[in-house]
Design a protein around this motif. Sequence first.
Motif, PDB file in Angstrom:
ATOM      1  N   THR A 181      30.798  47.036  63.398  1.00 23.88           N
ATOM      2  CA  THR A 181      29.876  47.419  64.465  1.00 23.88           C
ATOM      3  C   THR A 181      29.367  46.205  65.206  1.00 23.88           C
ATOM      4  OG1 THR A 181      28.018  47.314  62.935  1.00 23.88           O
ATOM      5  CG2 THR A 181      29.078  49.453  63.194  1.00 23.88           C
ATOM      6  N   ALA A 205      20.901  47.143  70.056  1.00 24.02           N
ATOM      7  CA  ALA A 205      21.029  48.345  69.226  1.00 24.02           C
ATOM      8  C   ALA A 205      21.559  49.518  70.038  1.00 24.02           C
ATOM      9  CB  ALA A 205      19.690  48.691  68.593  1.00 24.02           C
ATOM     10  N   ARG A 206      21.076  49.650  71.261  1.00 28.71           N
ATOM     11  CA  ARG A 206      21.542  50.741  72.123  1.00 28.71           C
ATOM     12  C   ARG A 206      23.012  50.551  72.476  1.00 28.71           C
ATOM     13  NH1 ARG A 206      18.356  51.070  77.257  1.00 28.71           N
ATOM     14  NH2 ARG A 206      19.502  53.016  77.516  1.00 28.71           N
ATOM     15  N   GLY A 226      32.020  53.818  69.473  1.00 25.63           N
ATOM     16  CA  GLY A 226      32.456  53.827  68.094  1.00 25.63           C
ATOM     17  C   GLY A 226      32.664  52.414  67.599  1.00 25.63           C
ATOM     18  N   ALA A 227      32.888  52.286  66.322  1.00 25.28           N
ATOM     19  CA  ALA A 227      33.101  50.971  65.726  1.00 25.28           C
ATOM     20  C   ALA A 227      34.336  50.315  66.326  1.00 25.28           C
ATOM     21  CB  ALA A 227      33.261  51.106  64.219  1.00 25.28           C
ATOM     22  N   ARG A 265      21.024  40.783  64.607  1.00 24.92           N
ATOM     23  CA  ARG A 265      20.300  41.872  65.268  1.00 24.92           C
ATOM     24  C   ARG A 265      20.706  42.073  66.718  1.00 24.92           C
ATOM     25  NH1 ARG A 265      14.322  40.030  64.478  1.00 24.92           N
ATOM     26  NH2 ARG A 265      15.399  38.002  64.663  1.00 24.92           N
ATOM     27  N   ARG A 268      25.261  49.006  70.729  1.00 30.82           N
ATOM     28  CA  ARG A 268      26.072  49.302  69.548  1.00 30.82           C
ATOM     29  C   ARG A 268      26.208  50.812  69.344  1.00 30.82           C
ATOM     30  NH1 ARG A 268      22.931  45.069  67.141  1.00 30.82           N
ATOM     31  NH2 ARG A 268      21.640  46.616  66.087  1.00 30.82           N
ATOM     32  N   SER A 269      25.172  51.546  69.693  1.00 26.90           N
ATOM     33  CA  SER A 269      25.141  52.979  69.379  1.00 26.90           C
ATOM     34  C   SER A 269      25.982  53.830  70.317  1.00 26.90           C
ATOM     35  CB  SER A 269      23.697  53.491  69.401  1.00 26.90           C
ATOM     36  OG  SER A 269      23.205  53.571  70.737  1.00 26.90           O
ATOM     37  N   VAL A 270      26.319  53.312  71.504  1.00 27.77           N
ATOM     38  CA  VAL A 270      26.990  54.156  72.498  1.00 27.77           C
ATOM     39  C   VAL A 270      28.504  54.098  72.418  1.00 27.77           C
ATOM     40  CG1 VAL A 270      25.094  54.144  74.150  1.00 27.77           C
ATOM     41  CG2 VAL A 270      26.808  52.318  74.236  1.00 27.77           C
ATOM     42  N   ARG A 275      30.477  50.606  77.428  1.00 24.61           N
ATOM     43  CA  ARG A 275      29.186  50.735  76.748  1.00 24.61           C
ATOM     44  C   ARG A 275      28.041  50.680  77.752  1.00 24.61           C
ATOM     45  NH1 ARG A 275      29.353  48.580  70.795  1.00 24.61           N
ATOM     46  NH2 ARG A 275      31.587  48.386  70.418  1.00 24.61           N
ATOM     47  N   ALA A 284      19.534  44.859  60.456  1.00 28.56           N
ATOM     48  CA  ALA A 284      19.761  45.685  61.628  1.00 28.56           C
ATOM     49  C   ALA A 284      18.444  45.938  62.332  1.00 28.56           C
ATOM     50  CB  ALA A 284      20.404  46.994  61.231  1.00 28.56           C
ATOM     51  N   SER A 315      16.428  45.612  70.962  1.00 26.59           N
ATOM     52  CA  SER A 315      16.569  47.046  71.237  1.00 26.59           C
ATOM     53  C   SER A 315      17.757  47.318  72.154  1.00 26.59           C
ATOM     54  CB  SER A 315      15.275  47.600  71.854  1.00 26.59           C
ATOM     55  OG  SER A 315      15.031  47.026  73.134  1.00 26.59           O
TER      56      SER A 315
END
Length: 383
Positions: free
Chosen positions: A375, A358-359, A365-366, A235, A361-363, A290, A383, A355
Motif C-alpha cells: 500500500t 491516507a486518502r 487498490g494495492a 505516514r 492510499r484509500s482510493v 488516484r 499508519a 490525511s
Amino acid sequence: MTRLTSTRLADGRELIYFDDPGSPERDPGSLVDHRDLPPRADPGELRYDALSGEWVAVAAHRQSRTHLPPADQCPICPTTPANPSEIPAPDYDVVVFENRFPSLGPAVGSTPDAPAWGTSGPAFGRCEVVSFTPKHTGSFAELGETRARTVIEAWAQRTEALSALPGVRQVFPFENRGAEIGVTLHHPHGQIYAYPYVTPRAASLGAEAGKHFDDSRGRESLTSSILKAELQDGRRMVLEAEHFSAYVPFAARWPLEVHLVPHRQVPDLAALTGAERDELAHVYLDLLKRLDALYPTPTPYISAWHQAPLDPALRESGHLHLQLTSPRRAADKLKYLAGSEAAMGAFINDTTPESVAARLRSVAGASTRAGKTTTGIPEGASA
C-alpha cells in the motif's frame, strides 16, 4: 520502439511525430502543412528584476493566442478539411511541436552578462507543445500504458535535444490540467520550456541540494535522503514500486501535493533506463487516477518535472522528481494564492499531509511490486 518522424510546419516550426511501438509507417502526406501562415515573430523580451535578481519574460504577442476554442476548431486535433490544425496528419499518437505563441524563442542564445536595473535582451529559448492523444476530450490518466510510455519517450528525447541548444540552462516539461488552472486548450496536452536562465525555484532547490550533497561528501542527494526519511516514517507514503516511490511531502504547500521520485539519482528524464521508463508509465497513471478518484469531478492539477539545471554546479547534486499539485482543498473549494503566498511566498496549507496521503492510499487498490502487494506504507511503520 517508439518511432520519431520530424517535419516542418508552414512557418518553419519543427513538429515531431512520436508513434507508438508497432504503429504502421507514417504516410508522407502527414508531413506536409498546407496552410498559408505568416512568418514567425521575433522573440519577446527578457527584463531583469534588480530587486529579486530574477528574469521576467515580456511576451505581449501571446495576448492573441487561441483561448478555449470549440472542439471543431481545436488547433491540436488532427487536421480535417474543415479544421486545418497545427498537426497536418489525419491521425497520430503523440506529437511535439514548437509553440506558435511562445513565451521564449524561437531564437536561442544566452542572457546578458552582469545584469542590473534596466538590463533587457531577447527572450531566447524554446517553448514546445506535447499533445498526448488525437482525442479532443479526456485526460492523461485515461491513456493506456503504451501511450503513456510514448509520452515519456517524447519528454526524454526532447529533454536531451533541448539541453543541447545554445544558451539553454534548464528544461522543464509540465502539464496544466483543468480550467481552474488556467488552461487555454481543453485537448489533453502538456508543454516543455527550455529556459536561457536557471529559474528561481530551480535555483533555490539546487542550492539546498548542493549543501546536502557537499555535507555528505557526494554520497547522497538531498532528494534521496528525504525519500529515505519518508519511507521510514511511512505516514505520508502513497505508493512504492521497484524503481519509483511517491509520497506527500512533510511540508506540503498545496492542499493536494505528491512527489514521485526515482530511487536512483538521475538528473533528468533522459537519464532513465528503459525499465525505469516502463515502470514510470504505470506509476504515473496510478497517481493521476488516484487524484481524480478523490472527488466526483476531475481534479485540476499542475504536473511539474523538476530536472537538474545544466549548470554543472547544480547538476551534480540534482535528482529528478515530479511535483504533482492541485489547489483543490474540497469538492467545491479551491485554494487561491492570497497575500501571504503571492506577496511573501509564505505558504499556508489548509490540509495535513498525513490525511491527504491516507486518502490517496484509500482510493486505489494495492500496488504490485516484485510479485507482492504494498500500500506504500513500509511494514511496521505507523499508519
